[in-house]
Design a protein around this motif. Structure first.
Motif, short mmCIF file in Angstrom:
data_model
loop_
_atom_site.label_atom_id
_atom_site.label_comp_id
_atom_site.label_asym_id
_atom_site.label_seq_id
_atom_site.Cartn_x
_atom_site.Cartn_y
_atom_site.Cartn_z
N SER A 134 40.87 41.33 35.42
CA SER A 134 40.03 41.64 36.52
C SER A 134 40.43 42.59 37.32
CB SER A 134 40.02 40.07 37.27
OG SER A 134 39.78 38.91 36.44
N ALA A 154 39.85 41.29 27.85
CA ALA A 154 40.36 39.96 28.04
C ALA A 154 40.77 39.77 26.25
CB ALA A 154 39.80 38.74 28.45
N VAL A 212 42.74 35.18 35.00
CA VAL A 212 41.43 35.89 35.11
C VAL A 212 40.57 35.42 36.51
CG1 VAL A 212 40.43 34.51 33.41
CG2 VAL A 212 39.19 36.39 34.15
#
Ligand code: PEP
Ligand code: MN
Length: 288
Positions: A209, A222, A235
């Motif tokens: 993020s 990710a 996240v």
């Protein structure tokens, strides 16, 4: 790191990754992939409840939300403080998820210890050595983010402060560094993460993020982190990113987060790994 005296942070030949227990039966570093999710900031009971329920339903293993936010501008939302921590602890016990929140100052320690399972030290505080020393003595797991201007050695030496201070329960988190290229919020250093995994015995999470700052890039990064051997993710998810008081542009919606959790299974399976066990929502009395 020669000449620095660091000894505790390294992986000795054949040594397993340190397994850090977070509470509610969850550990990081045991091989299975762990996903810590939640909003950047706790904003209200409703926002936290909806977001927490959604991440739990999608299979998140731990809940993270900021109550004290280290904002670049003093005029930006600074977090709810103790009432926010209280909401976080309530959701954690209701959903049976360990909770993680950032500590900004050693003076907040007694308060934080009342509410959180894991103390996050943010990028801006990675080299706040008095904070590191204080947190080392708190007897609670620590999530240590990499400073955005910190070398890998500096990051590991910051971890060494925690280990030297008597706390072995340290999880590292790569959250991107600042480079010449300002197109994205930060530059995700996945090679650095993989190097740290090789050299250090500590588990490492990746934060897709803050390292991208862009919602559409969160899932691909990710998945790349999972493929590259990270122990898990940190996240940001928001029930309504457009209305978020902090970091809305990088927040996944609950639907996108659900998609990420499914896609992770494929990537982890391809590399002989799997998601850590997550107790389903209905098992904790959830309605969905
Ligand atoms: C956060 O986790 O919301 C945060 C402020 O991250 P960082 O310390 O990595 O900037
Ligand atoms: Mn954030």
């Amino acid at each position: 790191m020669s000449g620095t005296g660091a000894t505790r942070v390294w992986r000795k030949s054949g040594e397993a990754t340190t397994r850090v227990h977070l509470g509610h039966g969850l550990s990081v570093g045991g091989g299975d992939f762990v996903v810590v999710a939640g909003p950047c900031a706790i904003e209200s009971a409703e926002q936290l409840e909806k977001t927490s329920g959604a991440v739990k339903q999608a299979g998140a293993h731990a809940l993270r939300g900021g109550a004290f936010k280290p904002r670049t501008s003093p005029y930006s939302f600074q977090g709810m403080g103790e009432p926010g921590l209280k909401l976080l602890a309530e959701q954690g016990s209701k959903l049976r998820l360990p909770v993680v929140s950032e500590i900004l100052d050693a003076a907040q320690l007694p308060l934080m210890l009342d509410y959180v399972d894991v103390l996050q030290i943010g990028a801006r505080n990675m080299q706040n050595f008095t904070l590191l020393r204080a947190v080392a003595k708190a007897g609670r797991p620590v999530l240590l983010k990499r400073g955005f201007g910190a070398t890998l050695d500096e990051w590991l030496l910051a971890a060494e402060y925690l280990l030297d201070g008597g706390n072995d329960d340290v999880i590292l988190c790569e959250r991107g560094v600042r480079t010449f290229d300002t197109t994205l919020r930060n530059t995700l250093d996945l090679a650095g993460m993989a190097w740290v995994k090789e050299k250090s015995r500590l588990p490492v999470l990746v934060d897709p993020s803050h390292s991208t700052g862009v919602q559409s890039l969160v899932t691909p990064m990710a998945l790349a982190a999972a493929a590259a051997g990270a122990d898990g993710l940190l996240v940001e998810v928001h029930v309504n990113p457009a209305e978020a008081l902090c970091d809305g542009r990088q927040a996944l919606t609950p639907a996108l987060f659900g998609g990420l959790m499914s896609a992770l299974q494929g990537v982890l399976g391809a590399t002989g790994r799997k998601l850590a066990h997550a107790e389903p929502l209905h098992a904790v009395g959830g309605t969905r």
